[in-house]
Design an enzyme around this catalytic site. Structure first.
Site, PDB file in Angstrom:
ATOM      1  N   SER A  32       0.488   9.936  -3.187  1.00 24.80           N
ATOM      2  CA  SER A  32      -0.273   8.747  -2.821  1.00 24.80           C
ATOM      3  C   SER A  32      -1.712   8.748  -3.310  1.00 24.80           C
ATOM      4  O   SER A  32      -2.326   7.684  -3.410  1.00 24.80           O
ATOM      5  CB  SER A  32      -0.245   8.571  -1.306  1.00 24.80           C
ATOM      6  OG  SER A  32      -0.821   9.682  -0.649  1.00 24.80           O
ATOM      7  N   HIS A  53       5.466   5.827   0.534  1.00 22.91           N
ATOM      8  CA  HIS A  53       4.774   4.902  -0.368  1.00 22.91           C
ATOM      9  C   HIS A  53       5.730   4.264  -1.377  1.00 22.91           C
ATOM     10  O   HIS A  53       5.312   3.895  -2.474  1.00 22.91           O
ATOM     11  CB  HIS A  53       3.644   5.623  -1.097  1.00 22.91           C
ATOM     12  CG  HIS A  53       2.446   5.870  -0.238  1.00 22.91           C
ATOM     13  ND1 HIS A  53       1.444   4.938  -0.063  1.00 22.91           N
ATOM     14  CD2 HIS A  53       2.099   6.931   0.519  1.00 22.91           C
ATOM     15  CE1 HIS A  53       0.523   5.416   0.751  1.00 22.91           C
ATOM     16  NE2 HIS A  53       0.891   6.629   1.117  1.00 22.91           N
ATOM     17  N   LYS A 107       3.856   1.123   6.556  1.00 24.51           N
ATOM     18  CA  LYS A 107       3.300   0.684   5.274  1.00 24.51           C
ATOM     19  C   LYS A 107       3.982  -0.618   4.861  1.00 24.51           C
ATOM     20  O   LYS A 107       3.693  -1.662   5.426  1.00 24.51           O
ATOM     21  CB  LYS A 107       3.421   1.801   4.242  1.00 24.51           C
ATOM     22  CG  LYS A 107       2.540   3.009   4.590  1.00 24.51           C
ATOM     23  CD  LYS A 107       2.602   4.092   3.571  1.00 24.51           C
ATOM     24  CE  LYS A 107       1.582   5.193   3.829  1.00 24.51           C
ATOM     25  NZ  LYS A 107       1.689   5.853   5.139  1.00 24.51           N
TER      26      LYS A 107
END
Length: 395
Positions: free
Chosen positions: A184, A212, A241
């Protein structure tokens, strides 16, 4: 409390400030989105993990609100005592189906999922080989496990194979390779096809933290394994996320693995269940992702446009295909200065510096999301160009 103890803590804080490494938080006064309010200022938000722009989606808010009416506010218990509702199992099964796994198990956060994964599954006779740039939660989870630990250089397949050979020579019963699907801080993708091939060669298990990537990488948003067309054994991830941006983590994998984690994963056994509102919104987020081809297309179109704009201005970028696009600056103070000046220009970004990234590799990590408009991106590019020249980053 001991005066000497507090004095030492205060000295440490002063050293952090003197080194330019002190992290400060800004108070957001609006919902999360492409444009947010911080105090009285409206700013373009380029540093959230809100990849699909779902954090303020009305359907998620309605689902959460409805769940509180139907299921209550909180569970006030852990899962195995009296903290499991029908929607908890529904979300686990939906996640498993979405990710192509037998089953899934929910945690309060993916940090807890990674913290609870390794210790129940592996013992002193086993081995874990971990990528050197793995997330802190993987590192901490491995520390709690009694398996032998090896670390390979980031995405270096020769180094990984060397450690696989070493683990076999050391007599490891089972070997697990642990990697982020997306690193990330850099936006780099793990080399999953090569990792899978080496795992098959040495009879190893592959674990991927796909926080991610879940929701937008791959043809249907199922993450980096789908993106590369490979199968991995265990996937951990988050609802915090792309899947709505709230909280909650999970592990998905083979049925016996999930069953054993339900019996022995400590963060699962000793933490309250996810609130009904979060679970219901998670179910709605998966529905939106499954119907979200347009959102994914917009996200990557924004990422392509943003990267091209920064390159044209002359910034030093890390290469990649992910919506994480780091602007490399080197020094921590410069990263903080640039973030502060960009905020003055109406752009919200954060400087990343040691210990989050290595010393000398400070950066502004920009992140695209599907909610950003072309007009907002153009305004942000103009601000980057102006501040970059003011600070001597651009000629």
């Amino acid at each position: 409390m001991s005066t000497d103890f507090l004095t030492d803590i205060s000295k440490t804080l002063e050293e952090i400030k003197a080194d330019g490494l002190y992290k400060r938080e800004r108070m957001i006064t609006s919902p999360q989105g492409g444009e947010i309010r911080v105090g009285d200022a409206a700013v373009i938000n380029l540093c959230a993990n809100n990849y699909l722009g779902l954090a303020d989606h009305p359907d998620l808010i309605a689902a959460a609100r409805g769940a509180m009416d139907d299921k209550g506010f909180g569970m006030a218990s852990v899962r195995f005592i009296c903290g499991t509702q029908d929607i908890h199992r529904e979300l686990e099964q939906r996640l498993a189906k979405f990710l192509g796994k037998d089953d899934a198990i929910l945690f309060a956060a993916c940090f807890d999922a990674n913290g609870g994964l390794f210790e129940p599954l592996l013992g002193p006779e086993d081995a874990i080989i971990s990528d050197s740039l793995n997330h802190a939660s993987i590192i901490d989870g491995i520390r709690l496990c009694k398996a032998k630990r090896y670390r390979y250089l980031n995405s270096d397949m020769n180094d990984l194979e060397a450690w696989l050979k070493q683990a076999r020579e050391d007599g490891a019963r089972h070997i697990m390779i642990a990697t982020d699907g997306v690193f990330s801080m850099d936006g780099y993708l793990a080399k999953l096809p090569e990792i899978r091939a080496l795992a098959d060669k040495y009879n190893a298990i592959v674990m991927v933290d796909d926080c991610h990537a879940t929701g937008f990488m791959g043809a249907t948003g199922a993450g980096t394994p789908e993106h590369f067309g490979v199968d991995v054994d265990i996937v951990t991830g988050t609802l915090g996320k792309a899947l709505g941006g709230a909280i909650g983590g999970y592990i998905a994998g083979p049925q016996p693995v999930i069953d054993l984690l339900r019996q022995r994963a400590r963060p699962y056994l000793f933490s309250n269940s996810l609130p009904p509102s979060i679970v219901a919104a998670g179910l709605e987020a998966i529905r939106l992702v499954e119907e979200g081809d347009g959102l994914r297309a917009q996200l990557f179109e924004n990422a392509k446009y943003w990267r091209a704009g920064l390159e044209k201005l002359g910034f030093d970028l890390l290469p990649g295909e992910h919506p994480i696009i780091p602007v490399m600056l080197g020094e921590a103070q410069l990263a903080q200065d640039m973030a502060a000046r960009l905020f003055d220009e109406g752009v919200y970004v954060s400087g990343f510096f040691f210990p989050v990234v290595p010393r000398g590799q400070a950066r502004i990590r920009t992140q695209m999301n599907a909610a950003l408009t072309r007009e907002e991106l153009d305004r942000a590019l103009a601000a980057f160009g102006k501040v970059g020249k003011e600070l001597g980053i651009l000629s």
